[in-house]
Design an enzyme around this catalytic site. Structure first.
Site, PDB file in Angstrom:
ATOM      1  CD  GLU A  88      -2.584   1.049   2.628  1.00 18.79           C
ATOM      2  OE1 GLU A  88      -2.047   0.518   3.617  1.00 18.79           O
ATOM      3  OE2 GLU A  88      -3.497   1.877   2.707  1.00 18.79           O
ATOM      4  CB  ILE A 102       3.175 -11.723   4.139  1.00 21.99           C
ATOM      5  CG1 ILE A 102       3.264 -10.771   5.337  1.00 21.99           C
ATOM      6  CG2 ILE A 102       4.528 -12.051   3.563  1.00 21.99           C
ATOM      7  CD1 ILE A 102       3.875 -11.409   6.573  1.00 21.99           C
ATOM      8  CG  ASP A 103      -0.015  -7.901   6.245  1.00 18.23           C
ATOM      9  OD1 ASP A 103       0.586  -8.868   6.738  1.00 18.23           O
ATOM     10  OD2 ASP A 103       0.161  -6.722   6.608  1.00 18.23           O
ATOM     11  CG  MET A 122       3.800 -10.445  10.997  1.00 17.73           C
ATOM     12  SD  MET A 122       5.014 -10.029   9.749  1.00 17.73           S
ATOM     13  CE  MET A 122       6.371  -9.493  10.792  1.00 17.73           C
ATOM     14  N   GLY A 123      -0.236  -9.307  10.660  1.00 16.08           N
ATOM     15  CA  GLY A 123      -1.534  -8.814  10.186  1.00 16.08           C
ATOM     16  C   GLY A 123      -1.921  -7.600  11.005  1.00 16.08           C
ATOM     17  NE  ARG A 124       1.844  -2.614   9.042  1.00 12.37           N
ATOM     18  CZ  ARG A 124       2.895  -1.949   9.454  1.00 12.37           C
ATOM     19  NH1 ARG A 124       2.860  -1.302  10.579  1.00 12.37           N
ATOM     20  NH2 ARG A 124       3.993  -1.934   8.737  1.00 12.37           N
ATOM     21  NE  ARG A 126       5.195 -21.272  29.876  1.00 12.74           N
ATOM     22  CZ  ARG A 126       6.345 -21.950  29.852  1.00 12.74           C
ATOM     23  NH1 ARG A 126       7.087 -21.965  28.772  1.00 12.74           N
ATOM     24  NH2 ARG A 126       6.725 -22.630  30.911  1.00 12.74           N
ATOM     25  NE  ARG A 128       8.533  -8.920   6.127  1.00 11.92           N
ATOM     26  CZ  ARG A 128       8.582  -7.786   6.845  1.00 11.92           C
ATOM     27  NH1 ARG A 128       7.495  -7.343   7.435  1.00 11.92           N
ATOM     28  NH2 ARG A 128       9.688  -7.106   6.941  1.00 11.92           N
TER      29      ARG A 128
HETATM   30  O1  F6P Z   1       2.959  -5.372   5.926  1.00 13.96           O
HETATM   31  C1  F6P Z   1       3.627  -6.562   6.093  1.00 13.96           C
HETATM   32  C2  F6P Z   1       4.064  -6.743   7.524  1.00 13.96           C
HETATM   33  O2  F6P Z   1       4.763  -7.952   7.623  1.00 13.96           O
HETATM   34  C3  F6P Z   1       2.930  -6.691   8.552  1.00 13.96           C
HETATM   35  O3  F6P Z   1       2.239  -7.899   8.671  1.00 13.96           O
HETATM   36  C4  F6P Z   1       3.675  -6.307   9.803  1.00 13.96           C
HETATM   37  O4  F6P Z   1       2.858  -5.635  10.712  1.00 13.96           O
HETATM   38  C5  F6P Z   1       4.727  -5.390   9.292  1.00 13.96           C
HETATM   39  O5  F6P Z   1       4.936  -5.709   7.932  1.00 13.96           O
HETATM   40  C6  F6P Z   1       6.014  -5.447  10.061  1.00 13.96           C
HETATM   41  O6  F6P Z   1       6.878  -4.516   9.535  1.00 13.96           O
HETATM   42  P1  F6P Z   1       8.407  -4.396   9.925  1.00 13.96           P
HETATM   43  O7  F6P Z   1       9.132  -5.539   9.316  1.00 13.96           O
HETATM   44  O8  F6P Z   1       8.850  -3.105   9.352  1.00 13.96           O
HETATM   45  O9  F6P Z   1       8.473  -4.442  11.417  1.00 13.96           O
END
Ligand code: F6P
Length: 347
Positions: free
Chosen positions: A109, A132-133, A175-177, A271, A280
């Site tokens: 994006e 990856i999101d 991951m997944g903001r 845990r 990634r």
């Molecule tokens: O946008 C891809 C992503 O892997 C997100 O899932 C994650 O929040 C972010 O990038 C992490 O970014 P960085 O590697 O800069 O910490």
């Protein structure tokens, strides 16, 4: 014709496959020359380049990361201006002096948002979506997503066996903001007992009820939580308020918060495993290699047709061209009915 290529934003498996396909088709079919820009938008901003020819792309198809490097440099930020020149003006000057006729920007994006702005300013540019999101609305899938889901699924499979040996709850933070696609797909594929995504706030009492039910059936619960998921009351997911150049907070912490709460409320040991950048890294799956290669072949095809200001996208099984602006107009989040259909599997 001299074509510049850059990879921006978070890296993702399949970037090298795109670069390879662009260069191979561009040289063989169109007789183009290429120039690589280092570290996303930092490359054109500072005129930092790397040679890019068929020799340079040999053997990179299965390699994770990006041979060009990446960064979250934002040329639209005030900090990118220098000597009275805006970031956009600096990029245009550098492209001119390097004799670059067209640019292919591979990114998510943020990177494609900058590409849109540059196109409006007259730069001949084609975009390739990556993240990856899987949260870009103009394409059905982005490469890197399938690899991330498979890595997370394998981790869940492994965590099942150790959780059961110790009668513990295991919380897996993925991951997944803003979009819960990785959590939803990995959780479903891995047989998670609860899946929590950013699109729907969760109630901790309900999560604990699922966990307790799972223990009653003599199995250990696995809770899959996206890093951006938030409880109904509060905002525990953003552990760190530091912003990157595009204004994003760095997420993390929701998994540990859940483990603490589950342990406190159920009396069972809980845990947390944070998968983080493991999702990634490494080699792309076959699906991602093929998608990335097809994106690369079609991106250089768009350059050849002088179809600038577009992004290549997957629609069904076809690669199509969509306006760059559409790529970033809306985030593709998990629709409520997709999440709801998975809820019957919880507990
Ligand atoms: O946008 C891809 C992503 O892997 C997100 O899932 C994650 O929040 C972010 O990038 C992490 O970014 P960085 O590697 O800069 O910490």
């Amino acid at each position: 014709m001299r074509v510049g290529v850059l990879t921006g934003g978070g890296d993702c498996p399949g970037l090298n496959a795109v670069i390879r396909a662009i260069v191979r088709r561009g040289v063989k079919e169109f007789g183009y020359e290429f120039i690589g820009f280092r570290d996303g938008w930092r490359g054109p901003l500072e005129g930092d380049t790397v040679p890019l020819d068929v020799q340079a792309v040999r053997g990179i198809l299965p390699r994770g990361g990006t041979i060009l490097g990446s960064s979250r440099t934002n040329p639209l930020a005030d900090s990118a201006a220098s000597g009275g020149h805006s970031g956009v003006a600096r990029i245009k000057d550098n492209l001119d002096s390097l004799g670059v006729d067209a640019l292919i920007a591979i990114g998510g994006e943020d990177t494609l948002g900058v590409a849109t702005r540059l196109h409006e300013d007259g730069v001949s540019i084609v975009g390739v979506p990556k993240t990856i999101d899987n949260d870009l609305s103009a394409t059905d899938y982005t490469f890197g997503f399938d690899t991330a889901v498979n890595i997370a699924m394998e981790a869940i499979d492994r965590l099942h066996t150790t959780a059961e040996s110790h009668h513990r709850a295991l919380i897996v933070e993925v991951m997944g903001r803003y979009a819960g696609w990785i959590a939803l797909h990995a959780g479903m594929a891995g047989g998670a007992n609860v899946i929590l995504i950013p699109e729907k706030r969760f109630e901790i009492e309900k999560v604990c009820a699922y966990v307790e039910h799972r223990f009653e059936t003599r199995y250990a619960p696995i809770v899959v939580v996206a890093e951006g998921a938030r409880p109904a009351d509060g905002d525990a997911s953003a552990a760190n308020q530091q912003l990157d150049a595009f204004g994003h907070v760095r997420f993390g912490g929701v998994g540990q918060m859940l483990a603490d709460e589950i342990e406190k409320r159920t009396g069972k040991e809980a845990r947390c495993a944070v998968l983080g950048h493991i999702q990634r890294g490494g080699t792309p799956t076959a699906f991602d290699r093929v998608l990335a290669t097809r994106f690369g072949l079609q991106a250089i095809g768009a350059v050849h047709d002088a179809a600038f200001g577009v992004m290549v996208a997957l629609r069904g099984t076809d690669i199509v061209r969509v306006p760059l602006a559409a790529a970033t107009s809306e985030l593709k989040v998990v629709p409520a009915d997709r999440y709801d259909e998975s809820e019957v599997l919880f507990g």
